[in-house]
Enzyme design. Sequence first.
Site, PDB file in Angstrom:
ATOM      1  N   LYS B  94       0.813  -1.224   0.000  1.00 43.52           N
ATOM      2  CA  LYS B  94       0.000   0.000   0.000  1.00 43.52           C
ATOM      3  C   LYS B  94       0.848   1.276   0.000  1.00 43.52           C
ATOM      4  O   LYS B  94       0.438   2.300  -0.541  1.00 43.52           O
ATOM      5  CB  LYS B  94      -0.932   0.011   1.211  1.00 43.52           C
ATOM      6  CG  LYS B  94      -2.014  -1.052   1.158  1.00 43.52           C
ATOM      7  CD  LYS B  94      -3.040  -0.749   0.095  1.00 43.52           C
ATOM      8  CE  LYS B  94      -4.140  -1.785   0.051  1.00 43.52           C
ATOM      9  NZ  LYS B  94      -5.037  -1.599  -1.099  1.00 43.52           N
ATOM     10  N   GLU B 116      -9.596   6.048   3.105  1.00 44.22           N
ATOM     11  CA  GLU B 116     -10.386   4.992   3.733  1.00 44.22           C
ATOM     12  C   GLU B 116      -9.457   3.825   4.000  1.00 44.22           C
ATOM     13  O   GLU B 116      -8.413   3.707   3.360  1.00 44.22           O
ATOM     14  CB  GLU B 116     -11.507   4.578   2.797  1.00 44.22           C
ATOM     15  CG  GLU B 116     -11.160   3.503   1.787  1.00 44.22           C
ATOM     16  CD  GLU B 116     -10.043   3.852   0.800  1.00 44.22           C
ATOM     17  OE1 GLU B 116      -9.263   2.938   0.473  1.00 44.22           O
ATOM     18  OE2 GLU B 116      -9.911   5.017   0.368  1.00 44.22           O
ATOM     19  N   SER B 389       1.724  -9.664  -0.572  1.00 44.98           N
ATOM     20  CA  SER B 389       1.368  -8.240  -0.578  1.00 44.98           C
ATOM     21  C   SER B 389       1.598  -7.542   0.756  1.00 44.98           C
ATOM     22  O   SER B 389       1.789  -6.325   0.804  1.00 44.98           O
ATOM     23  CB  SER B 389      -0.088  -8.079  -0.999  1.00 44.98           C
ATOM     24  OG  SER B 389      -0.925  -8.849  -0.160  1.00 44.98           O
TER      25      SER B 389
END
Lengths: 256, 407
Positions: B94, B116, B389
């Site tokens: 991210k 968010e 991830s």
Amino acid sequence: MTKIEKTFKKLKQQNKKALIPYIMAGDPSLEATKKFVAEMEEAGADIIELGVPFSDPLADGPTIQRAGERAMKQGVTLRKTLSLVEGIRQTTQIPLILMTYYNPVFKYGIKAFVSEAVRAGVDGVIIPDLIPDEAGDFIRIAKKHKLDTIFLLAPTSTEDRVRKVAKASMGFIYYVSITGITGARLSVDDSMKNTLSLIKKVAEKPVAVGFGISNPEEAAVVSALAEGVIIGSAIVRQIAEGKDIKNFIKTIREAI
Amino acid sequence: MNKKIKKLPDSKGHFNGYGGRFVPETLMPALIELEQAYKKCKKDKGFLSELDLLQRTYIGRPTPLYFARMLTENLGGAKIYLKREDLCHTGAHKINNALAQALLAKKMGKTRLIAETGAGQHGVATATGAALVGLECEIYMGSEDMRRQSLNVFRMRLLGAKVTEVTTGSKTLKDAISESLRDWTTNVRNTHYILGTVFGPHPYPRMVRDFQSVIGIEARKQILKAEKKLPDCLIACVGGGSNSIGLFYAFLTSHVSPLMSYVRMIGVEAGGQGIESGLHAARFAGGSLGVFQGCKSYLLQDDDGNVLTTHSVSAGLDYASVGPEHCYMRDLKRIEYTYATDDEAMNAFELLSRTEGIIPALESAHAIAETVKVAPAMPKDSIIIVNLSGRGDKDVQEAARIKGITL
């Protein structure tokens, strides 16, 4: 000329402004909605906006979101809202506008929705998350069925957007008076005045102002700048509190 | 299949009918401004070199491509490599996107960032980006996710962000996105919304894909160096779909060898408690085309067009819709989509921890679960790259709770 256009024309001749109240279909019940429509018309409403409950109403504030949740608990859907309109049409010819999010319409099928809405007696549709850029099919089909497609403009709208949206908007142009969601506080500032005069310059279409108008004083200020005033959250709140909406509508009617 | 598939989206943000812009008019000027700023930054050497420096010295790129020998032996088939996005600063991919968008927001003169978050990783990444570039930050998070990811809530607050609880709807990611869009609609003049995945109105699906494609660009170089050939198969989990597009994008038009087929790609959705149970987030297996939160894509919805609540053991995959580019890739049959159930993901979570000493995020565990299914049937000289991830620290408490262990 559509029924909505006729209404604005008639009001203009009488030197009056359009009063457009909003309520959520099915809050607290479909029967009650039918009764509220009659009361609002009696109190001086010119056009009525019916909200269609949706699970994720991202342009709405908490007041209308909760009204939608109450209606959804009653099992109210787009389909049932159309039947409600059919029922209302047996007793009144007041112009009716549906305010719905795009997904219920998309899922229903644009063609089926438009033809069934017109058949039920809907005069116009507002879809806050559908901009003209993505509304090609919807506009084309609605035009064929003479259903007014009402699009939104905002204080942030650039000249380019004002031109595009004003052109696509039929019936009237919905000016969102605040950068925010329904029920937020109104502020009449320069960007509002500038955008409104720009709209006037590029389009010969009536403009109704909504979002954030909660009392007769604010309605009076706004009505001086446009052809119509839309009031939603303030009425929905009265309904939620079990108060009489007739008197409230009357006071707004007198103010504008 | 040809180079054409990499040319999308078009100027309206459409991936062959998916995507687009379905937002309140108030946001349109901001989206157009963002699109133009992004276009400019992509050509701006100063921006690119600043981003490159931060990627290397702050995020820790390139992340390693690790040969998972123990897992490979355990499964007894293809050679399994892990792309270690879990080793990025803040513990997940991210940060690649959040930091780049924070820089972009700063260049645009915005003073405030909002985001968010579901699993909390994007919230932590945004809070980190905000702290680094010196912008105010507010993160919206569903109350159910705040409970599941309390550790990340604390991290965001440590980083100076305001974390706002969202108690509407299903109290998860989709409701947090609605709140972010409402905030953005209200404060659009000074605020930039850092969307965390390849979803939402144009230009987000494209911009986030571009910022995440560094994963695949690196993996491609690394595997060519290690094995002198491209992988046979890529596997990644798909929530919104940013880590998977990030890995896949650089391989979309690649053949394994000149005469052979394309590099196989598998996206793994959250199967929850099974598709028939209705408690899942497998949009391709259980959804239909719809329009939601700015975007036309596959969506979990009922017959009336209301959005269904989703379920996944992993907060990061618990979303009702999926990035529009994935829909297009599915139509082209370029990427296969499948799902792993909660149980399969939990088993994979433990398997990777025990065999390799790597605790994966529960999201990534879905990709490992699929690897467990496909690797044994593949020849020993074939290669799989799995995108790891994120790391599993954030999920340890929730995993213990599921196993009935009190910490």
